[in-house]
Design an enzyme around this catalytic site. Sequence first.
Site, mmCIF file in Angstrom:
data_model
loop_
_atom_site.group_PDB
_atom_site.id
_atom_site.type_symbol
_atom_site.label_atom_id
_atom_site.label_comp_id
_atom_site.label_asym_id
_atom_site.label_seq_id
_atom_site.Cartn_x
_atom_site.Cartn_y
_atom_site.Cartn_z
ATOM 1 N N TYR A 1 26.366 -77.230 -41.525
ATOM 2 C CA TYR A 1 25.823 -76.105 -42.304
ATOM 3 C C TYR A 1 24.800 -75.265 -41.545
ATOM 4 C CZ TYR A 1 27.419 -79.401 -45.906
ATOM 5 O OH TYR A 1 28.144 -80.305 -46.656
ATOM 6 N N CYS B 1 29.006 -85.994 -27.171
ATOM 7 C CA CYS B 1 29.694 -85.052 -26.278
ATOM 8 C C CYS B 1 30.111 -83.804 -27.050
ATOM 9 C CB CYS B 1 30.905 -85.730 -25.636
ATOM 10 S SG CYS B 1 30.467 -87.060 -24.521
#
Length: 467
Positions: free
Chosen positions: A361, A388
């Site tokens: 969000y 990653c």
Amino acid sequence: MKNPLAPKWLEERDLNSLDPKIWPRTAKRNSQGELEVGGVGVRELIRRHGSPLYVVDQEDFEARLMQTKRAFSDAAQRHGTSAKLYYASKALLTSDVVRWVEQAGLSIDVSTGGELAVALAAGMPGERIGLHGNNKSLVEIGRAIAANVGAIVIDSELEIERIASVATAQGKTQAVRLRVNSGVHAHTHEYLATAREDQKFGIAISDVPHLVAKIRSHSHLKFLGLHSHIGSQIFVVDGFIAAAERLLDLHAELLQGGDVPELNLGGGFGISYTGADRPMPIAEMAERISSAVANKCQQLGIEIPKLAFEPGRTIAGPAGITLYSVGTIKDVQVSDAGAAATRKYVSVDGGMSDNARPALYEAEYSVAIASRTSSATPALARVVGKHCESGDIVVRHDYLPSDVAVNDLLAVPATGAYCFSLSSNYNFLTRPAVVAVKSGSTKVLIKTETEQDLLARDAGLSEGTGN
């Protein structure tokens, strides 16, 4: 001069202070400058339970349960009705949390069979449980009815027959609500708004009379009333009032065909994640909603129904913090709108696996050094995780002392809601423990996950598989 990479809302502040709008009520620094919560220092917490670590201020959580219950109950009573509070378990759910909720006299809202199982196992009476969900299976419905849940929220026409058939088979009458898509657009993030027309939740307003008649045609269903949820992390009251007024027009129409004892206006009340956030106080929110309901009912010439609400974040969110250990630090030169500036990247031993909200969000959080104080100058920092992913951000914009160092402990406040709930094993990181602190004592709510726990689920590594 302000760093040009800093957003307009971010202000420099005393980096050793703890804003009470954001931090749990028992959070303070001891004489050595170390952060304490519930009377327990962060170094001791990390020594016992490892890093990262979710920490819940139990005193704060319990106080917020009572404060929220009192706010809505008192407001409703002033306007001639009553209010029932369901704690939204998706915010943070453990067996101990269920017990705190039960002891405070609130009911609990669940949306899956797993959440229902935890609530029942922790001793929550079935009649104080409400079951949500847009795709409830027959098994989940069957378990809920067998447990005598107080209400099931119907989210589609298909569910009417599904719930009625299970209730009939069990020889029970099941109380139900009908979730209505009011069309009210809450002032919130696009993916947090759950009352728009083009989304998975709820029934269109135009379909409500027909579906309520269908519910009433089943002798094993009892219609309680309408339900609305307009979104999450909402700071203003306008959307709640607009949704209530639309539902009350329907409510008045439905009264012509039988009783409609309740109106459930859901939850979604916002909290402060940064010093710039200004949510409406919950008592004022409760009063203005209740007053608007009373005024609308007077206009319609109907009695005020019993009200129901489903707060979660406003209870759990501010009561929680997450602790991290600093691993690496790098200063990154950035050119923004022609102005060169430096952002300090501080990497910690967690990330999006323990707090997915910034990635999902673009949620903003605050951060502070927890293991000590500092008199160093502020440096614009971005706290990032070890995954990653370039979007693996824990705190997007905040200041940390420029002398932040490897092995410092950082604390991110307002993480009690939706952080553990949304946690994952991405990159095979183990999930942190959840511990409660109160009056100098510590209790483990959720045990630390180990790599052995992860390997044990891999069937290819289990004894006797395929050999």
